[in-house]
Motif scaffolding. Structure first.
Motif, PDB file in Angstrom:
ATOM      1  N   ARG A 296       0.811  -1.224   0.000  1.00  0.00           N
ATOM      2  CA  ARG A 296       0.000   0.000   0.000  1.00  0.00           C
ATOM      3  C   ARG A 296       0.841   1.270   0.000  1.00  0.00           C
ATOM      4  N   PRO A 297       1.871   1.402   0.848  1.00  0.00           N
ATOM      5  CA  PRO A 297       2.709   2.604   0.740  1.00  0.00           C
ATOM      6  C   PRO A 297       3.463   2.679  -0.583  1.00  0.00           C
ATOM      7  N   VAL A 298       3.861   1.519  -1.123  1.00  0.00           N
ATOM      8  CA  VAL A 298       4.531   1.521  -2.428  1.00  0.00           C
ATOM      9  C   VAL A 298       3.602   2.097  -3.488  1.00  0.00           C
ATOM     10  N   MET A 299       2.341   1.708  -3.425  1.00  0.00           N
ATOM     11  CA  MET A 299       1.369   2.211  -4.382  1.00  0.00           C
ATOM     12  C   MET A 299       1.171   3.720  -4.233  1.00  0.00           C
ATOM     13  N   ARG A 300       1.072   4.189  -3.002  1.00  0.00           N
ATOM     14  CA  ARG A 300       0.867   5.633  -2.781  1.00  0.00           C
ATOM     15  C   ARG A 300       2.032   6.441  -3.333  1.00  0.00           C
ATOM     16  N   TRP A 301       3.245   6.027  -3.046  1.00  0.00           N
ATOM     17  CA  TRP A 301       4.423   6.781  -3.460  1.00  0.00           C
ATOM     18  C   TRP A 301       4.635   6.708  -4.972  1.00  0.00           C
ATOM     19  N   THR A 302       4.433   5.539  -5.540  1.00  0.00           N
ATOM     20  CA  THR A 302       4.646   5.383  -6.982  1.00  0.00           C
ATOM     21  C   THR A 302       3.667   6.228  -7.783  1.00  0.00           C
ATOM     22  N   ILE A 303       2.394   6.124  -7.440  1.00  0.00           N
ATOM     23  CA  ILE A 303       1.391   6.910  -8.163  1.00  0.00           C
ATOM     24  C   ILE A 303       1.591   8.395  -7.904  1.00  0.00           C
ATOM     25  N   GLY A 304       1.950   8.755  -6.687  1.00  0.00           N
ATOM     26  CA  GLY A 304       2.138  10.168  -6.361  1.00  0.00           C
ATOM     27  C   GLY A 304       3.253  10.806  -7.172  1.00  0.00           C
ATOM     28  N   PHE A 335       4.593  20.258  -9.843  1.00  0.00           N
ATOM     29  CA  PHE A 335       5.047  18.906  -9.541  1.00  0.00           C
ATOM     30  C   PHE A 335       4.671  18.523  -8.108  1.00  0.00           C
ATOM     31  N   MET A 336       4.892  19.438  -7.165  1.00  0.00           N
ATOM     32  CA  MET A 336       4.570  19.163  -5.766  1.00  0.00           C
ATOM     33  C   MET A 336       3.062  19.039  -5.557  1.00  0.00           C
ATOM     34  N   VAL A 337       2.294  19.961  -6.144  1.00  0.00           N
ATOM     35  CA  VAL A 337       0.841  19.941  -5.970  1.00  0.00           C
ATOM     36  C   VAL A 337       0.247  18.665  -6.568  1.00  0.00           C
ATOM     37  N   GLY A 338       0.658  18.324  -7.797  1.00  0.00           N
ATOM     38  CA  GLY A 338       0.142  17.120  -8.440  1.00  0.00           C
ATOM     39  C   GLY A 338       0.517  15.858  -7.689  1.00  0.00           C
ATOM     40  N   GLY A 339       1.756  15.780  -7.176  1.00  0.00           N
ATOM     41  CA  GLY A 339       2.200  14.612  -6.441  1.00  0.00           C
ATOM     42  C   GLY A 339       1.441  14.422  -5.134  1.00  0.00           C
ATOM     43  N   MET A 340       1.283  15.496  -4.358  1.00  0.00           N
ATOM     44  CA  MET A 340       0.569  15.390  -3.078  1.00  0.00           C
ATOM     45  C   MET A 340      -0.907  15.058  -3.299  1.00  0.00           C
ATOM     46  N   LEU A 341      -1.498  15.631  -4.340  1.00  0.00           N
ATOM     47  CA  LEU A 341      -2.903  15.354  -4.640  1.00  0.00           C
ATOM     48  C   LEU A 341      -3.092  13.879  -5.007  1.00  0.00           C
ATOM     49  N   ALA A 342      -2.214  13.348  -5.844  1.00  0.00           N
ATOM     50  CA  ALA A 342      -2.315  11.940  -6.240  1.00  0.00           C
ATOM     51  C   ALA A 342      -2.079  11.020  -5.045  1.00  0.00           C
ATOM     52  N   PHE A 343      -1.181  11.395  -4.153  1.00  0.00           N
ATOM     53  CA  PHE A 343      -0.903  10.609  -2.948  1.00  0.00           C
ATOM     54  C   PHE A 343      -2.168  10.467  -2.102  1.00  0.00           C
ATOM     55  N   CYS A 344      -2.848  11.580  -1.902  1.00  0.00           N
ATOM     56  CA  CYS A 344      -4.050  11.560  -1.057  1.00  0.00           C
ATOM     57  C   CYS A 344      -5.191  10.793  -1.716  1.00  0.00           C
ATOM     58  N   ILE A 345      -5.386  10.979  -3.017  1.00  0.00           N
ATOM     59  CA  ILE A 345      -6.472  10.288  -3.710  1.00  0.00           C
ATOM     60  C   ILE A 345      -6.230   8.782  -3.704  1.00  0.00           C
ATOM     61  N   THR A 346      -4.976   8.378  -3.894  1.00  0.00           N
ATOM     62  CA  THR A 346      -4.655   6.951  -3.860  1.00  0.00           C
ATOM     63  C   THR A 346      -4.978   6.345  -2.502  1.00  0.00           C
ATOM     64  N   GLN A 347      -4.649   7.083  -1.431  1.00  0.00           N
ATOM     65  CA  GLN A 347      -4.957   6.588  -0.094  1.00  0.00           C
ATOM     66  C   GLN A 347      -6.468   6.485   0.131  1.00  0.00           C
ATOM     67  N   MET A 348      -7.231   7.424  -0.423  1.00  0.00           N
ATOM     68  CA  MET A 348      -8.688   7.348  -0.308  1.00  0.00           C
ATOM     69  C   MET A 348      -9.237   6.094  -0.987  1.00  0.00           C
ATOM     70  N   LEU A 349      -8.659   5.759  -2.146  1.00  0.00           N
ATOM     71  CA  LEU A 349      -9.102   4.555  -2.847  1.00  0.00           C
ATOM     72  C   LEU A 349      -8.722   3.296  -2.077  1.00  0.00           C
ATOM     73  N   ILE A 350      -7.535   3.308  -1.480  1.00  0.00           N
ATOM     74  CA  ILE A 350      -7.094   2.140  -0.718  1.00  0.00           C
ATOM     75  C   ILE A 350      -7.958   1.953   0.530  1.00  0.00           C
ATOM     76  N   ALA A 351      -8.204   3.067   1.243  1.00  0.00           N
ATOM     77  CA  ALA A 351      -8.971   2.997   2.490  1.00  0.00           C
ATOM     78  C   ALA A 351     -10.477   2.964   2.251  1.00  0.00           C
ATOM     79  N   ARG A 352     -10.887   3.286   1.015  1.00  0.00           N
ATOM     80  CA  ARG A 352     -12.310   3.382   0.679  1.00  0.00           C
ATOM     81  C   ARG A 352     -13.039   4.327   1.636  1.00  0.00           C
ATOM     82  N   SER A 353     -12.369   5.470   1.867  1.00  0.00           N
ATOM     83  CA  SER A 353     -12.914   6.474   2.788  1.00  0.00           C
ATOM     84  C   SER A 353     -12.259   7.817   2.497  1.00  0.00           C
ATOM     85  N   PHE A 354     -13.011   8.919   2.767  1.00  0.00           N
ATOM     86  CA  PHE A 354     -12.445  10.254   2.638  1.00  0.00           C
ATOM     87  C   PHE A 354     -11.710  10.689   3.908  1.00  0.00           C
ATOM     88  N   ARG A 355     -11.898   9.976   4.970  1.00  0.00           N
ATOM     89  CA  ARG A 355     -11.283  10.345   6.258  1.00  0.00           C
ATOM     90  C   ARG A 355      -9.935   9.623   6.381  1.00  0.00           C
TER      91      ARG A 355
END
Length: 649
Positions: A296-304, A335-355
């Motif tokens: 899961r962290p590998v996925m967040r960092w790679t996509i981000g 680059f920073m804005v796009g990376g952080m945004l993708a990191f958070c969205i990926t975590q939302m998909l993994i956790a299946r939650s906005f929180r």
């Protein structure tokens, strides 16, 4: 009494084959239409050819058209994924997963049975098509059994590997959509990463080119994209034999099989990894995007990081189209804005939650932000190192310079130093050239491009593409340096005849392509002896040396800069060359580039040698060519030749 161990369940196997018949049935139907049915139709058409040699060549060509590995790779890529999804679909739904694992079967038994089911869905149709094609070709006495066998072996290897990869993705993911995402990621991620890095190079460094995005162009470490690597290495090559006026196809060589045998070992590794993941996999992960916690962290960092780079570069290119050139700090911010945004969205998909914003994740986000900074600085630093690199003359095997046409220099030519000095001059005046280009970076019509390429003795290739805006004196001087080289007779002949690869000693014949105005068609007349070909070749050389060919050069470059292009004859000359096998083995890596650069056509022969044909156009100024044609009786005088612009008048 102790129960007997079983590694295969025939009931589940039969159920899979019967339940999922649309998968293997559609695969079978498609390859049957593309192979035996298509070959049979072409064989029927070939029966109407005039001679036995032409019929045989047409049938071999029919099989050749169907043996191109590209369509099989494409089909296997899709159906291997479908087969893995359907046989392991129970893992993606908690209810089905609990039910399947409640049966008296072990996980090992389930894995082996489902793997064999999926492989049967792939290899079974391929075996049927192979047998049908062999019987069809044997019935028509077409000698292509070995290529067909090689095609079948390569199809089996491709199917086994891609199915193993899809199986691995099925155990990594918890739903079918995630399986598709991972499967595509492992197959093409390297190509996308390479493309994005190429874009960064273009932005950060002067002269590092961005070629059009071609999945199947050669790149370093292409094996990291398996499908692309197979496309590059597998090929069906036609072998030709001499005919009366042309060469006809006599056999087929299926090449590259040795490159992909290693994929069987990789497939075995994927199956073993799948087994270990299956043993540790918890049923409650069904439906999750990532079923393996440590991934899961590998996925967040790679996509981000990947999305951040893609987002920044895409904005740079889009804004460039409207003449807005972003500076480095702005690119970094995107680059920073796009990376952080993708990191958070990926975590939302993994956790299946906005929180998702918890203390542990916030700490990880700080580390990820640092990784983004390091990635950006590293990309810029590496681009700067590549930008300043100029190879030593002693390490260069061949160098080319392209402005109006390709100047080519081997390691024994003085021109190597010219190319190196030219690059040094451009980099020394980078601040002037690059700044002025940057101000009008999208105004391509006002600039020139100089392409420099090196092939080093260690086999590496280096390419540079420099933009030159003609508003600067430095750019005008660069153009003058190159055109001085282009005006040299030896370089003009090299461009016209490719003389560094093919010389008079390779010449085997010549054909005068006579345009018959009354019939509106061109008829080829071959010289009766080799002496005609040599005399005509020498006549072309003399016309180059006397400057007679220069007004007809297609790219419009003129020696004095003022002479307009003149009309050529509709008639032309075709030279035939033979490249012996030892010479062909040395140049075959670059022979297809020669085909593009110098308009040659090549064909491989059964003995390993290669034939080449070169068409030469000429015009009224080419007195040596005209006199040679008169001497051998092809024309009475120049009035027998037809000016292109006079046709139809």
């Amino acid at each position: 009494m102790k129960s007997k161990k079983s590694y295969f369940n025939p009931t589940i196997f039969k159920k899979n084959i019967a339940s999922y018949w649309p998968v293997w049935g559609s695969f079978l139907a498609i390859i049957v239409m593309l192979m035996p049915i298509h070959i049979g139709l072409l064989f029927t058409m070939a029966e109407y050819r005039e001679t036995e040699q032409l019929r045989r060549a047409a049938m071999i060509e029919a099989v050749y058209d169907c043996l191109h590995p590209g369509f099989m790779i494409s089909l296997c890529t899709v159906w291997s994924l479908l087969s893995a999804i359907v046989v392991f679909q129970y893992l993606n739904h908690a209810r089905n997963a609990y039910m399947m694992h409640a049966f008296p079967v072990t996980r090992k038994e389930l894995l082996i049975t489902n793997v064999l089911s999926g492989l049967t869905m792939m290899i079974g149709p391929e075996l049927i098509v192979f047998i049908a094609s062999v019987l069809l070709c044997a019935g028509y006495h077409v000698p292509v059994m070995l290529p067909l066998l090689q095609w079948f072996i390569s199809a089996v290897i491709i199917s086994v590997f891609l199915f193993s990869l899809a199986t691995f993705c099925a155990f990594m993911a918890g739903n079918s959509i995630a399986v598709v995402f991972y499967y595509l990621f492992f197959n093409i991620a390297y190509e996308i990463i390479y493309y994005v890095l190429s874009l960064f190079r273009m932005v950060f460094a002067y002269g590092l080119p961005l070629h059009s995005f071609e999945f199947f162009a050669q790149k370093p470490m292409d094996f990291l994209s398996p499908v692309v690597f197979m496309w590059q290495k597998l090929s069906a090559r036609a072998v030709y034999s001499a005919g009366d006026l042309e060469y006809s196809m006599s056999s087929i060589q299926y090449e590259g099989l040795g490159y992909i045998i290693g994929f069987l070992l990789i497939a075995l590794c994927f199956f073993v990894l799948s087994w270990f993941m299956y043993k540790k996999r918890k049923i409650e992960y069904a439906g999750d995007m990532v079923a393996i916690p440590f991934m899961r962290p590998v996925m967040r960092w790679t996509i981000g990081i990947g999305f951040g780079a893609t987002f920044a570069i895409t904005l740079f290119i889009v804004l460039l189209e409207v003449d807005i050139c972003l500076n480095y700090p702005t690119i970094f911010a995107f680059f920073m804005v796009g990376g952080m945004l993708a990191f958070c969205i990926t975590q939302m998909l993994i956790a299946r939650s906005f929180r998702i914003f918890k203390k542990r994740l916030c700490v990880e986000m700080l580390g990820f932000a640092g990784a983004l900074v390091l990635a950006f600085l590293g990309a810029r630093g590496m681009a700067g190192i590549q930008e300043r690199y100029i190879p030593s003359v002693d390490n260069i095997e061949q160098a080319t310079c392209l402005l109006d046409y390709t100047l080519c220099y081997d390691n024994e030519d003085e021109g190597l130093q010219f190319v190196v000095d030219l690059q040094k001059y451009i980099l020394d005046h980078k601040s002037v050239l690059q700044d002025r280009v940057a101000e009008n970076i999208s105004a391509y019509s006002d600039g020139y491009y100089v392409n420099l390429e090196y092939r080093l003795k260690n086999g590496n290739k280096i390419s540079r593409l420099y933009s030159l805006n003609m508003q600067s004196q430095e750019a005008a001087y660069v153009i003058e340096m190159i055109r001085t080289e282009e005006s040299k007779t030896e370089n003009l002949m090299q461009n016209g005849l490719g003389m560094k690869t093919l010389s008079r000693s390779n010449l085997t014949g010549a054909v005068f392509q006579d345009y018959l105005e009354d019939e509106g068609e061109t008829v080829g007349f071959r010289g009766e002896n080799d002496e005609f070909a040599k005399q005509l070749y020498d006549a072309v050389i003399r016309d180059y040396e006397e400057g007679n060919m220069q007004p007809y050069i297609y790219w419009g470059f003129q020696l004095d800069g003022n002479v307009p292009m003149e009309n050529t004859y509709a008639d032309s000359i075709e030279f035939n060359f033979l490249i012996p096998k030892p010479q062909y083995e040395k140049i075959k890596e670059s022979i297809w580039e020669l085909q593009v650069d110098y308009d040659y056509e090549f064909g491989l022969q059964a003995d390993g040698s290669c034939i080449a044909t070169k068409n030469v156009i000429f015009g009224p100024r080419c007195t040596n060519i005209i006199n040679c044609l008169e001497m051998y009786g092809f024309i009475r005088d120049e009035n027998d030749l037809t000016i292109s612009d006079d046709i139809g008048q």
